[in-house]
Write an enzyme that holds these catalytic residues in place. Structure first.
Site, PDB file in Angstrom:
ATOM      1  N   SER A 176     -20.112  34.713 -22.135  1.00  0.00           N
ATOM      2  CA  SER A 176     -21.289  34.765 -23.009  1.00  0.00           C
ATOM      3  C   SER A 176     -21.117  34.019 -24.327  1.00  0.00           C
ATOM      4  O   SER A 176     -22.093  33.857 -25.071  1.00  0.00           O
ATOM      5  CB  SER A 176     -21.656  36.226 -23.306  1.00  0.00           C
ATOM      6  OG  SER A 176     -22.107  36.857 -22.127  1.00  0.00           O
ATOM      7  N   GLU A 212      14.896  -5.061 -17.627  1.00  0.00           N
ATOM      8  CA  GLU A 212      14.607  -5.571 -18.960  1.00  0.00           C
ATOM      9  C   GLU A 212      14.896  -7.055 -19.185  1.00  0.00           C
ATOM     10  O   GLU A 212      14.203  -7.695 -19.963  1.00  0.00           O
ATOM     11  CB  GLU A 212      15.396  -4.752 -19.998  1.00  0.00           C
ATOM     12  CG  GLU A 212      15.030  -3.278 -20.041  1.00  0.00           C
ATOM     13  CD  GLU A 212      13.587  -3.057 -20.447  1.00  0.00           C
ATOM     14  OE1 GLU A 212      13.088  -3.806 -21.304  1.00  0.00           O
ATOM     15  OE2 GLU A 212      12.949  -2.152 -19.877  1.00  0.00           O
TER      16      GLU A 212
END
Length: 773
Positions: A421, A148
């Site tokens: 289906s 950082e």
């Protein structure tokens, strides 16, 4: 040469100039002769290098104006600079350091149901344990600094370049995040909100400068490590060590410290528990941190390129995720991240989030699954459900499973199942768009042979008659008729196009353009199928589904509000006929037994794939919902047969899925007005229409009045045999009870020879894909 010029005062002068040089080699400046009015004036003095007097005056004035402009500009800059310094001093003096203890409770993010009042849950950042810096090993400290802020021990606590970059990004409409020092990050995390605005950035600057003066570097680093968010609900390095590795901070290895430092930047982008694809990003960030630790003397440089990632501990979710509601919270978090909110904002930003979940509908869905879920032979059986409001895409209810803490897999959004289906309505839609009416007839018997030799069969090899119309083919879910429709009247491309336009993701696994596409080989989630049928329910307009309706800050500022946009995908007349055919499924088809009990107009379709999935997807004008079952007893992703589950020899979509759908819809819609679907439009032309029954009149043997007597002998008259009447023999009905829905079979890859079929076409079709895994 003589030239005439005009002075500023209006007088005229003429200048004569000689270009000849003296013969003695010397050079004298040319002389000029000036004239005022009609009087010639001879000036023997060499001309000035600045030209005539009028031109000199003009140039003098221009220089004076330039000096005045520069002086004014300098004064303006000084005033602006002094004003900026004064504003900075005043802002610095008037910006206090907030008391962080007063912000703990206010930072809880609250989630509400769609009514904006009923609380769904919350995200909060209370899981924090502070430790002194002397208990944090130096390799752990260096890992964070390497990730950082590598100049932390020598910088002034503020990054001017980072601030300028944030201002530039804000001016371009981009995020202002990035480039902050550890001091600035600590101030942002502990004292301020996560808003990406200039005002917040200025406050961060002022407080950072004050904190830098009041606290030592060691104190700042200690506070930063104890307040930073590492993901998994962990605030602070101690809780992060427990969450990721099950150990205390003082016992972390350098490799483990590098992992924690790597995820610190953006936990949702680096923690593999959030997304398995994050592991690759974590690997790259992990190497970056180790190299930085080597620069700081805390890790061997050669080992930084070779040491593997340490093993991470599985996520230990909070009790707030217990039960089916955990799936709702997780889905909201995912959508907030997708909308651009950070983990820090979600966990500690104090957001007020209104979701699309309807409390009544959600209770009805959980109740329907709990009371109607099969118990016999149900080990390893899973089911998901979703309900969407047509026209808005709002998810009003969702069932991802019985308990998120027991299984962190959402069966409503993450389960990709072959819909069988329930995919046929997309082929029906494509046919109607192509001008083919519901009365058009296609092959109804078993088998239907494809041009590549593959044979399509109906469930139980049942014959429905040589030709059946699309109404019956949809009602009884006849495979052969829909494959015949796909290859002889429309194209597989049309089916795929209709499915995608309705809402099926274009990148769905198995969504390929082959002859059997209408039998549902693509893998789709229950959420996407519910959203696709919602397009039918609203008359052909599609919306994207979502779960977040509005987001506000603690102060009441609205930072996001959903604005659903509908897109017209299908003509309303096409949808009227689709809805008419799918209503017939519930009234007298494969969904009749259960779905008809809803007690109001509804349309829907059953679906099964092999014996591995079972579906029911249906809708009313107000709501579209889907329910899907599958079995994965070993948890390895391999689908198994559903037959015998719940005591059913064959596990159909018209059984448990339709039963759960009906129970949910009946209760969720209770008290709402009963709405009718528009009548059918009856569009299109009949393809292979039923033959018209016609008769030929029987001829008579002679005239009705006597003929006059002939004058010659009358020949012998032999009456002709009358022509027989044509006969029409209707197709015999199939004996036995009404068949159940048909189950699709996996297509087998074969070459594509020249086709021979009842309705020949000249276009060859691609072969069907191999069975999905």
């Amino acid at each position: 040469m003589t030239r005439t010029h005009l002075r500023d005062d209006g007088s005229v002068y003429a200048a004569a100039q000689s270009k000849r040089r003296p013969t003695d080699g010397s050079y004298a400046r040319p002389t000029r002769q000036y004239a005022r009015g009609s009087v010639d004036v001879l000036d023997d003095t060499p001309a000035s290098r600045h030209g005539p007097p009028g031109r000199r005056a003009t140039r003098v004035r221009r220089r004076r104006r330039g000096r005045r402009f520069l002086f004014g500009l300098l004064i303006t800059l000084v005033v602006v600079l002094l004003g900026g310094v004064a504003a900075f001093v005043i802002g610095y003096a008037k910006t206090p350091i907030p008391d962080p203890n007063t912000l703990v409770d206010a930072n809880t993010t609250t989630l509400y149901y769609s009514d904006g009042k009923s609380v769904l849950g919350s995200f909060h950042a209370q899981n924090r344990i502070s430790v002194p810096l002397d208990q944090v090993p130096k390799p752990v400290q260096d890992a964070v600094l390497a990730a950082e802020n590598r100049t932390f021990w020598t910088d002034k606590g503020v990054s001017p370049s980072g601030i300028l970059r944030a201002v530039w990004n804000q001016a371009r409409g981009q995020s202002t995040q990035g480039g902050s020092t550890i001091t600035q990050q600590y101030v942002k995390n502990y004292y301020l909100t996560q808003d990406q605005t200039w005002s917040r950035k200025l406050k961060e600057l002022f407080i950072s400068l004050k904190v830098q003066r009041q606290l030592s570097k060691q104190e700042i680093l200690q506070h930063y490590l104890n307040t930073s968010y590492f993901g998994r609900g962990a605030h602070g390095i101690e809780v992060a060590a427990q969450s990721y590795f099950g150990t205390h901070v003082q016992d972390l290895t350098p490799e483990q410290a590098a992992v924690l430092a790597a995820v610190l930047r953006a936990p949702s982008n680096y923690d593999p528990a959030s997304d398995p694809q994050n592991e690759k990003r974590l690997e790259g960030r992990y190497r970056y941190v180790l190299r930085g630790m080597a620069d700081l003397g805390s890790f061997d440089r050669a080992a930084a390129e070779q040491v593997p990632l340490p093993k991470l501990k599985p996520v230990n979710s909070k009790q707030v995720y217990r039960g089916p509601g955990g799936f709702l919270l997780v889905q909201v978090r995912k959508e907030l991240l997708r909308l651009g909110y950070t983990e820090q904002q979600i966990e500690a930003g104090g957001l007020q989030v209104t979701t699309t979940y309807d409390p009544k509908a959600q209770r009805a869905m959980e109740k329907a699954f709990k009371e109607n879920f099969p118990t016999k032979n149900a080990k390893g059986v899973h089911a998901g459900g979703a309900a969407i409001r047509p026209g808005t895409g709002e998810v009003v209810a969702m069932y991802g499973g019985p308990d998120y803490l027991e299984r962190q897999f959402n069966d409503a959004t993450q389960a990709k199942l072959q819909p069988g289906s329930t995919f046929k309505p997309f082929a029906l839609t494509a046919a109607l768009e192509d001008g083919i009416s519901l009365k058009s007839r296609f092959w109804g018997n078993t088998p239907y042979e494809l041009p590549n030799g593959d044979k399509v069969k109906n469930e139980f090899n049942r014959d429905y008659g040589r030709y059946v119309d699309l109404m019956r083919a949809t009602r009884d879910s006849i495979n052969t008729a829909y494959v015949d429709l796909t290859v002889s009247a429309i194209k597989p491309d049309d089916v795929v196009d209709a499915a995608v336009r309705a809402g099926v993701p274009a990148n769905s696994p198995g969504l390929e353009k082959h002859a059997k596409v209408s039998l549902g080989f693509a893998s789709v989630s229950p959420m996407d199928m519910a959203n696709s049928y919602a397009t039918f329910a609203i008359g052909g307009q599609r919306s994207s589904w979502h779960v977040v309706d509005k987001v506000m800050t603690r102060s009441g500022e609205v930072t996001y509000e959903a604005k659903p946009a509908m897109k017209r995908e299908f003509d309303s007349d096409v949808m009227r006929d689709v809805n008419y055919a799918l209503q017939d499924v519930i009234q007298g088809g494969s969904g009749e037994k259960e779905a008809k009990k809803i007690g109001r107009p509804a349309a829907g379709k059953t679906g099964t794939h092999e014996d591995q999935t079972a579906w029911f997807v249906g809708y009313t004008p107000q709501m579209s919902a889907s329910v899907a079952f599958y079995k994965d007893a070993n948890g390895d992703g391999v689908k198994e047969s559903l037959d015998d589950v719940g005591g059913m020899n064959t596990f159909f979509g018209g059984g448990y899925p339709a039963r759960i759908w009906t129970a949910f819809m009946a209760e969720a819609l209770d008290g709402q007005p009963v709405q009718q679907f528009p009548p059918p439009a009856k569009i299109g032309t009949d393809v292979n229409p039923a033959p018209t029954r016609t008769t030929t009149p029987t001829p008579t043997l002679g005239p009705t009045t006597p003929a006059p007597l002939p004058t010659t002998p009358e020949p012998t008259f032999t009456p002709q045999r009358p022509r027989p009447k044509p006969t029409y023999t209707p197709l015999p009905p199939t004996p036995g009870p009404r068949p159940g829905p048909t189950r699709t079979k996996d297509p087998k890859p074969q070459p594509s020879p020249t086709r021979t079929k009842p309705f020949p076409r000249s276009t060859d079709l691609p072969t069907a894909p191999p069975p999905p895994g």
